[in-house]
Structures are given as structure tokens and as C-alpha cells.
Design a protein around this motif. Structure first.
Motif, PDB file in Angstrom:
ATOM      1  N   ILE A 160       0.839  -1.207   0.000  1.00  0.00           N
ATOM      2  CA  ILE A 160       0.000   0.000   0.000  1.00  0.00           C
ATOM      3  C   ILE A 160       0.871   1.253   0.000  1.00  0.00           C
ATOM      4  N   ILE A 161       1.984   1.205   0.668  1.00  0.00           N
ATOM      5  CA  ILE A 161       2.872   2.373   0.737  1.00  0.00           C
ATOM      6  C   ILE A 161       3.788   2.453  -0.478  1.00  0.00           C
ATOM      7  N   SER A 162       4.306   1.323  -0.937  1.00  0.00           N
ATOM      8  CA  SER A 162       5.329   1.356  -1.975  1.00  0.00           C
ATOM      9  C   SER A 162       4.780   1.613  -3.381  1.00  0.00           C
ATOM     10  N   ILE A 163       3.578   1.176  -3.696  1.00  0.00           N
ATOM     11  CA  ILE A 163       3.041   1.376  -5.048  1.00  0.00           C
ATOM     12  C   ILE A 163       2.824   2.860  -5.357  1.00  0.00           C
ATOM     13  N   PRO A 164       2.131   3.630  -4.511  1.00  0.00           N
ATOM     14  CA  PRO A 164       2.004   5.071  -4.822  1.00  0.00           C
ATOM     15  C   PRO A 164       3.352   5.798  -4.823  1.00  0.00           C
ATOM     16  N   LEU A 165       4.244   5.397  -3.935  1.00  0.00           N
ATOM     17  CA  LEU A 165       5.559   6.021  -3.890  1.00  0.00           C
ATOM     18  C   LEU A 165       6.317   5.760  -5.195  1.00  0.00           C
ATOM     19  N   TYR A 166       6.247   4.554  -5.709  1.00  0.00           N
ATOM     20  CA  TYR A 166       6.878   4.216  -6.986  1.00  0.00           C
ATOM     21  C   TYR A 166       6.279   5.054  -8.125  1.00  0.00           C
ATOM     22  N   LEU A 167       4.966   5.189  -8.148  1.00  0.00           N
ATOM     23  CA  LEU A 167       4.318   5.951  -9.216  1.00  0.00           C
ATOM     24  C   LEU A 167       4.721   7.425  -9.183  1.00  0.00           C
ATOM     25  N   VAL A 168       4.806   8.000  -8.000  1.00  0.00           N
ATOM     26  CA  VAL A 168       5.203   9.407  -7.871  1.00  0.00           C
ATOM     27  C   VAL A 168       6.652   9.594  -8.319  1.00  0.00           C
ATOM     28  N   LEU A 169       7.534   8.732  -7.878  1.00  0.00           N
ATOM     29  CA  LEU A 169       8.938   8.845  -8.264  1.00  0.00           C
ATOM     30  C   LEU A 169       9.134   8.625  -9.760  1.00  0.00           C
ATOM     31  N   ASN A 170       8.376   7.711 -10.335  1.00  0.00           N
ATOM     32  CA  ASN A 170       8.468   7.449 -11.772  1.00  0.00           C
ATOM     33  C   ASN A 170       7.990   8.652 -12.585  1.00  0.00           C
ATOM     34  N   SER A 171       6.897   9.285 -12.172  1.00  0.00           N
ATOM     35  CA  SER A 171       6.403  10.454 -12.914  1.00  0.00           C
ATOM     36  C   SER A 171       7.371  11.631 -12.801  1.00  0.00           C
ATOM     37  N   SER A 172       8.003  11.827 -11.641  1.00  0.00           N
ATOM     38  CA  SER A 172       8.981  12.916 -11.528  1.00  0.00           C
ATOM     39  C   SER A 172      10.216  12.621 -12.367  1.00  0.00           C
ATOM     40  N   LYS A 173      10.579  11.356 -12.500  1.00  0.00           N
ATOM     41  CA  LYS A 173      11.711  10.970 -13.345  1.00  0.00           C
ATOM     42  C   LYS A 173      11.402  11.249 -14.816  1.00  0.00           C
TER      43      LYS A 173
END
Length: 158
Positions: A15-28
Motif C-alpha cells: 500500500i505504501i510502496s506502489i504510490p511512492l513508486y508511481l510518484v517517483l516514476n512520474s517525476s523521473k
């Protein structure tokens, strides 16, 4: 009992890692777009843009030495990019447009650049336009405050 705690822990991690991954990927992805636009508008390495500010998927980059300005808006389906040569600019102002009869609504916010040798036909950079379809909802008064803040940065470098 230990297995149920492990399962619950794994669910919390997901639950914590999936949104965090999506946010980091979009900023990348945004950073890759910014870097490619820097390379595209550098005009054979004449301008060396450095990111001055970014907010709500908008970015402002400047080359203070060679006096170039690059504005990028990634909130639209197709990114809006505007380049302005500050060596030809005397000052910058924020202009707003309201629909007829509705003074409390902002339809458009744009920067107007005043040239040293008169007004040029392409002297504005659209900061916010209510007629365009934004991917992320943007609010006109926040955009106006942001445009006014960045106007101070631009005028400081003129």
C-alpha cells in the motif's frame, strides 16, 4: 498468528510502496522531458539553462549569463514551452483576462514582455488559459500568485 502478521505487514508495504513508486516514476519522466527541452532550446549550447523554480508541473529555467528564459507547462496533454530572449526585454508584467461581466473569475494569466525597441508581435507567454484542457486541475488564482512570484525573479535578472 505469525503468518497473519507477516501477511498484514506485506499488504502495508504494498500500500505504501506502489504510490511512492508511481510518484517517483512520474517525476523521473518529467525530469527527462525537462532535460530534453533544455537540450532542444540551448541553441547550439549558447544557453545553459538551470532550473530556477518549479511548481504544479510548471518549470521556469534561466540562463542568467546569456539572459535566456524557458517556461514549461506539463499540465497540458502536449507540453507548452515558451522561450524568451531576455537580452531584448526591458521589463515583464503579469496580465489577466476575465470573462465579460464576471470580475471574480480569471480566464487567462500571461506574462507580457516589453521589448527595448518597442512591442514585438510575440511578446507574451501564456501562464494559464481556462480554454485549454489541463490533465491536472489547476486553479487560476494560485496560478496568478505563482506568475507574480516568478515575475519578480524575471525582473531581477533583467
Amino acid at each position: 498468528m505469525d503468518i497473519s502478521i507477516i501477511i498484514i505487514g506485506l499488504i502495508f508495504i504494498l500500500i505504501i510502496s506502489i504510490p511512492l513508486y508511481l510518484v517517483l516514476n512520474s517525476s523521473k519522466i518529467d525530469q527527462k522531458q525537462i532535460d530534453s527541452l533544455f537540450a532542444q532550446y540551448s541553441q547550439n549550447n549558447r544557453y545553459r539553462f538551470q532550473l530556477v523554480a518549479s511548481h504544479q508541473r510548471k518549470a521556469l529555467a534561466m540562463d542568467a549569463q546569456n539572459r535566456g528564459l524557458l517556461f514549461m507547462d506539463f499540465n497540458l496533454k502536449e507540453p507548452y514551452v515558451a522561450f524568451q530572449d531576455l537580452a531584448q526585454v526591458e521589463s515583464c508584467a503579469v496580465a489577466t483576462a476575465n470573462p465579460l461581466g464576471k470580475s471574480n473569475l480569471l480566464k487567462k494569466v500571461e506574462w507580457i514582455f516589453f521589448s527595448k525597441c518597442g512591442t514585438t508581435p510575440d511578446n507574451g507567454v501564456i501562464f494559464h488559459d481556462a480554454d485549454k484542457e489541463y490533465i491536472v486541475p489547476v486553479y487560476a488564482y494560485e496560478e496568478l500568485k505563482l506568475a507574480e512570484e516568478w515575475q519578480g525573479v524575471i525582473n531581477k535578472h533583467l
